[in-house]
Design a protein around this motif. Structure first.
Motif, short mmCIF file in Angstrom:
data_model
loop_
_atom_site.label_atom_id
_atom_site.label_comp_id
_atom_site.label_asym_id
_atom_site.label_seq_id
_atom_site.Cartn_x
_atom_site.Cartn_y
_atom_site.Cartn_z
N ALA A 224 29.32 33.32 -19.66
CA ALA A 224 30.92 34.14 -20.62
C ALA A 224 30.00 36.04 -20.76
O ALA A 224 31.10 36.39 -20.93
CB ALA A 224 29.76 33.49 -21.59
N TRP B 21 38.15 32.09 -18.89
CA TRP B 21 36.35 31.53 -18.97
C TRP B 21 36.78 29.76 -18.42
O TRP B 21 37.21 29.08 -19.16
CB TRP B 21 35.65 31.25 -20.16
N ALA C 257 28.79 29.01 -23.82
CA ALA C 257 29.62 30.17 -23.30
C ALA C 257 30.21 30.70 -24.49
O ALA C 257 30.46 31.08 -25.55
CB ALA C 257 30.64 29.92 -22.27
#
Length: 318
Positions: A155, A231, A186
């Motif tokens: 992240a 992500w 994250a």
């Protein structure tokens, strides 16, 4: 007369001596080895690896490594894949328990979804270990990465690539404890940095690349002006996202993944949308599980804890 008795006594003594030598030697006259058999002479350790995720590149890599470690030690290691079907995984555990191997290894997956299988193994007295799964009743020990840290590292890499601001899409898979833990790490990292999470999209397995690609195509069609980063909970959905962006001609949305697979490293080296991944130390994880199995099966030694978390390494274009 006395001489005849003397020779009879000598003859009897010789016969007795030869008999004793015969009892204490093998056919070649050598004294037999009464020590314990060497590992190669002892009965082989039998281990069954059961997984729902062998189609995943990282899962296959670590299971292949574990199998190789077992073969090096003279074990018989077999692998069964249920292709994402947890009901079949439960059945596979029950079948394996009935065969009474020396150990069963869960090759990634959620142990809470296989309670019947774990009970069958416990009832049969077969110890169960886990690779990249989770600690749970019925699991002697789980060896995985520090997934919360993997999530934080990936992240932070995405936040840096986004210039410290914007909004991200997360590609997740909650049925896997490791992916779930890194997604939580994250998400907290994004929140602490003021990054908005627009969507957390579940990725189907098998077929994570294709599924992620389709999801990102849909999301970018509807919200391309909002998304500034993607992500991936592991490298395959991250690759699917990159493919979707390339197909749409979008070049300013960075993507990160986790696992450190070769295809991810190749994408990062290209200098495109795939900007970072966090490599898991599968060699160390496979070795640790093999050591724990050997300690339990061969030496009856229990591990000092039921959960081992190993560090991962961030990889970027730098």
């Amino acid at each position: 007369m006395k001489m005849r008795k003397l020779w009879s006594t000598i003859a009897l003594a010789l016969v007795a001596s030869l008999s004793l030598m015969s009892c204490g030697s093998d056919g070649d006259g050598a004294t037999p080895d009464t020590s314990d058999p060497s590992p190669s002479e002892a009965e082989a350790v039998i281990v069954q690896v059961l997984t729902p995720y062998l189609a995943n590149a990282a899962t296959k890599e670590v299971i292949d490594l574990f199998q190789a470690k077992g073969v090096e030690r003279g074990w018989e290691v077999s692998v069964v894949d249920t292709a994402g079907d947890m009901s079949k995984l439960n059945s596979a555990f029950q079948d394996a328990a009935a065969q009474k191997p020396d150990a069963i290894v869960l090759g990634t997956g959620d142990p809470t979804q296989i309670s019947l299988g774990l009970k069958a193994a416990a009832d049969a007295g077969v110890p169960v270990f886990a690779i990249d799964a989770g600690a749970a009743d019925g699991i002697v020990a789980n060896v995985t990465s520090d997934n919360a840290d993997l999530g934080q590292q990936s992240a932070n890499a995405l936040i840096e690539a986004m210039g410290g601001k914007g909004a991200a899409v997360m590609l997740t898979h909650d049925p896997h404890p490791g992916v779930r833990a890194r997604a939580e790490g994250a998400k907290k990292t994004f929140e602490d940095a003021g990054i908005e999470v627009l969507e957390a999209k579940h990725v189907e397995v098998p077929g994570p690349v294709e599924n992620a690609r389709a999801s990102i195509q849909d999301i970018m069609s509807a919200r391309a002006d909002e998304v500034t980063g993607i992500w991936g909970g592991w490298d395959e959905p991250a690759l699917g996202a990159v493919q979707a962006l390339e197909a749409a001609g979008i070049s300013d949305v960075p993507v990160v993944g986790v696992d450190g697979q070769d295809f991810a490293l190749a994408e990062i080296e290209k200098g495109g949308a795939f900007v970072a991944t966090v490599k898991q130390d599968w060699e160390a994880i496979a070795t640790k599980v093999a050591d724990l199995v050997e300690a339990k099966v061969v030496a009856s030694q229990d591990p000092e804890t039921n959960n081992f978390e190993l560090p991962g390494s961030l990889i970027t274009g730098d």
